[in-house]
Design an enzyme around this catalytic site. Structure first.
Site, mmCIF file in Angstrom:
data_model
loop_
_atom_site.group_PDB
_atom_site.id
_atom_site.type_symbol
_atom_site.label_atom_id
_atom_site.label_comp_id
_atom_site.label_asym_id
_atom_site.label_seq_id
_atom_site.Cartn_x
_atom_site.Cartn_y
_atom_site.Cartn_z
ATOM 1 N N GLU A 150 -5.193 -4.736 10.813
ATOM 2 C CA GLU A 150 -4.141 -3.735 10.955
ATOM 3 C C GLU A 150 -4.379 -2.942 12.244
ATOM 4 O O GLU A 150 -5.149 -1.964 12.233
ATOM 5 C CB GLU A 150 -4.149 -2.768 9.762
ATOM 6 C CG GLU A 150 -3.895 -3.435 8.424
ATOM 7 C CD GLU A 150 -3.322 -2.450 7.405
ATOM 8 O OE1 GLU A 150 -2.248 -2.739 6.859
ATOM 9 O OE2 GLU A 150 -3.912 -1.390 7.178
ATOM 10 N N GLY B 209 2.885 -1.252 4.332
ATOM 11 C CA GLY B 209 2.918 0.175 4.023
ATOM 12 C C GLY B 209 4.341 0.634 3.738
ATOM 13 O O GLY B 209 4.864 0.452 2.637
ATOM 14 N N GLY B 210 4.991 1.214 4.749
ATOM 15 C CA GLY B 210 6.300 1.845 4.573
ATOM 16 C C GLY B 210 7.310 0.991 3.818
ATOM 17 O O GLY B 210 7.991 1.478 2.907
ATOM 18 N N ASN C 163 0.869 -1.177 0.000
ATOM 19 C CA ASN C 163 0.000 0.000 0.000
ATOM 20 C C ASN C 163 0.906 1.228 0.000
ATOM 21 O O ASN C 163 1.523 1.554 1.013
ATOM 22 C CB ASN C 163 -0.888 -0.041 1.253
ATOM 23 C CG ASN C 163 -1.718 1.225 1.410
ATOM 24 O OD1 ASN C 163 -1.757 2.075 0.527
ATOM 25 N ND2 ASN C 163 -2.385 1.343 2.553
ATOM 26 N N TRP C 164 0.972 1.887 -1.134
ATOM 27 C CA TRP C 164 1.927 2.999 -1.279
ATOM 28 C C TRP C 164 1.402 4.295 -0.682
ATOM 29 O O TRP C 164 2.125 5.299 -0.641
ATOM 30 C CB TRP C 164 2.287 3.195 -2.760
ATOM 31 C CG TRP C 164 2.981 2.032 -3.380
ATOM 32 C CD1 TRP C 164 3.305 0.847 -2.777
ATOM 33 C CD2 TRP C 164 3.465 1.915 -4.732
ATOM 34 N NE1 TRP C 164 3.946 0.012 -3.661
ATOM 35 C CE2 TRP C 164 4.051 0.638 -4.869
ATOM 36 C CE3 TRP C 164 3.438 2.768 -5.842
ATOM 37 C CZ2 TRP C 164 4.615 0.207 -6.072
ATOM 38 C CZ3 TRP C 164 4.000 2.336 -7.031
ATOM 39 C CH2 TRP C 164 4.592 1.064 -7.139
ATOM 40 N N LYS C 165 0.151 4.331 -0.275
ATOM 41 C CA LYS C 165 -0.449 5.517 0.358
ATOM 42 C C LYS C 165 -0.239 6.759 -0.508
ATOM 43 O O LYS C 165 -0.110 6.642 -1.722
ATOM 44 C CB LYS C 165 0.083 5.670 1.790
ATOM 45 C CG LYS C 165 -0.103 4.363 2.608
ATOM 46 C CD LYS C 165 0.129 4.517 4.075
ATOM 47 C CE LYS C 165 -0.101 3.174 4.770
ATOM 48 N NZ LYS C 165 0.035 3.248 6.224
ATOM 49 N N GLY D 113 2.842 2.311 10.841
ATOM 50 C CA GLY D 113 3.810 3.399 10.681
ATOM 51 C C GLY D 113 4.559 3.736 11.956
ATOM 52 O O GLY D 113 5.198 4.782 12.042
ATOM 53 N N HIS E 147 -9.448 1.351 5.222
ATOM 54 C CA HIS E 147 -8.144 1.507 5.869
ATOM 55 C C HIS E 147 -8.287 2.423 7.089
ATOM 56 O O HIS E 147 -9.074 3.365 7.072
ATOM 57 C CB HIS E 147 -7.137 2.088 4.880
ATOM 58 C CG HIS E 147 -5.730 1.993 5.397
ATOM 59 N ND1 HIS E 147 -5.232 2.889 6.306
ATOM 60 C CD2 HIS E 147 -4.755 1.083 5.171
ATOM 61 C CE1 HIS E 147 -3.990 2.534 6.611
ATOM 62 N NE2 HIS E 147 -3.679 1.441 5.928
ATOM 63 N N SER F 299 3.673 -2.149 10.346
ATOM 64 C CA SER F 299 5.133 -2.200 10.523
ATOM 65 C C SER F 299 5.727 -3.559 10.149
ATOM 66 O O SER F 299 6.659 -4.035 10.804
ATOM 67 C CB SER F 299 5.518 -1.799 11.950
ATOM 68 O OG SER F 299 5.147 -0.443 12.182
ATOM 69 N N GLU G 120 -6.525 4.743 8.173
ATOM 70 C CA GLU G 120 -6.295 6.177 7.915
ATOM 71 C C GLU G 120 -7.563 6.831 7.363
ATOM 72 O O GLU G 120 -7.861 7.988 7.660
ATOM 73 C CB GLU G 120 -5.101 6.344 6.965
ATOM 74 C CG GLU G 120 -3.794 6.047 7.701
ATOM 75 C CD GLU G 120 -2.711 5.426 6.855
ATOM 76 O OE1 GLU G 120 -2.816 5.430 5.611
ATOM 77 O OE2 GLU G 120 -1.740 4.904 7.448
HETATM 78 P P1 13P Z 1 3.144 0.327 7.721
HETATM 79 O O1 13P Z 1 3.653 -0.961 7.129
HETATM 80 O O2 13P Z 1 3.889 1.534 7.237
HETATM 81 O O3 13P Z 1 3.040 0.246 9.206
HETATM 82 O O4 13P Z 1 1.646 0.543 7.172
HETATM 83 C C1 13P Z 1 0.744 -0.509 7.241
HETATM 84 C C2 13P Z 1 -0.456 -0.145 6.472
HETATM 85 O O5 13P Z 1 -1.169 0.782 6.818
HETATM 86 C C3 13P Z 1 -0.754 -0.910 5.262
HETATM 87 O O6 13P Z 1 -2.016 -0.633 4.781
#
Ligand code: 13P
Length: 259
Positions: free
Chosen positions: A169, A235-236, A10-12, A175, A97, A214, A99
């Site tokens: 999640e 994510g990251g 997930n590149w956000k 993050g 998600h 993470s 966020e």
């Molecule tokens: P991180 O891997 O950066 O913690 O993010 C997880 C995430 O939100 C994937 O959708």
């Protein structure tokens, strides 16, 4: 053969088109054909979809978007519906998600509408659920997550859930560099599994449940080995092709060892 495993990046809201193209090119160049039973996906920002898809041409990567509208079309300024995404080559979407729930105010009802719309359009739909820290500290995490799951599935029939994937999640792990302990992830995944079976019958036993929060190359192995963890939403680490490919290789080894 067990459930399908997944690793999805997930590149956000990161990166402009040249960076997205470069990242996708590196992923495509380094990706070994995934073993049977493992799917790899990426979810770039909307406006990078075409350049990312061009960079991925021929690579076995499922094309995701990070969100989708709750309706096919209509007077909904700014929204992008599943048919529009499909036209752009998108095969799946992320829904609910944390966020979007906690920072952008999406309600359970909106998430449910988005999920139903995506599934009825024939998309893969990764439904995200997860508790904030204060809910876990209060010991109410399981009830909270299962309520999110139940609300999201309130209006879909079991026969419509063939392309449903659930991602657990925990908000406090996203993050932050803090991951759930494997035993905590396993406990929540088992609870989600049981509720999926309650709600969907046999279909619920077949749906993949991913962990996100993470996930990095150095913790992917121990988390992938946890019972009922069918892969990752990353994510990251998915913004770094080498890290993402390392996580994919870890889950590929695991898939081959425990098909
Ligand atoms: P991180 O891997 O950066 O913690 O993010 C997880 C995430 O939100 C994937 O959708």
């Amino acid at each position: 053969m067990g459930r399908t495993r997944w690793v999805v990046g997930n590149w956000k809201q990161w990166g402009l088109r040249p960076a997205a193209h470069a990242l996708a090119s590196k992923v495509a160049a380094g990706l070994e054909a995934p073993p049977a039973g493992l799917r790899v996906g990426v979810a770039p920002p909307y406006l990078a979809l075409d350049t990312v898809h061009a960079a991925l041409a021929g690579a076995k990567v499922v094309r995701f978007a990070q969100d989708a509208a709750a309706q096919e079309e209509g007077a909904f300024t700014g929204e992008v519906g599943p048919a529009m995404l499909a036209e752009a080559g998108v095969e799946g979407v992320i829904v609910g998600h944390s966020e979007r729930r906690h920072l952008l105010g999406e309600s359970d009802a909106l998430v449910a509408a988005k999920l139903g719309c995506a599934l009825r359009a024939g998309m893969w739909a990764i439904l995200c659920v997860g508790e904030p820290l204060k809910v876990r500290t209060a010991g109410r995490h399981e009830a909270y997550v299962l309520a999110q799951l139940e609300a999201a599935l309130a209006h879909v029939a079991p026969s419509e859930t063939g392309r449903l994937v659930v991602a657990y999640e925990p908000v406090w792990a996203i993050g932050t560099g803090r991951t759930a302990r494997p035993e905590d992830a396993a406990a929540m995944h088992a609870a989600i599994r049981a509720r999926l079976v309650d709600l969907l019958g046999g279909e619920g036993g077949d749906r993949s449940i991913l962990y996100g929060g993470s996930v990095k190359p150095d913790n992917a192995g121990i988390l992938a080995a946890a019972p009922d963890v069918d892969g990752f939403l990353v994510g990251g680490a998915s913004k770094d092709a080498d890290a993402f490919l390392s996580i994919v290789r870890t889950v590929a080894h695991h898939t081959k060892a425990h098909p």
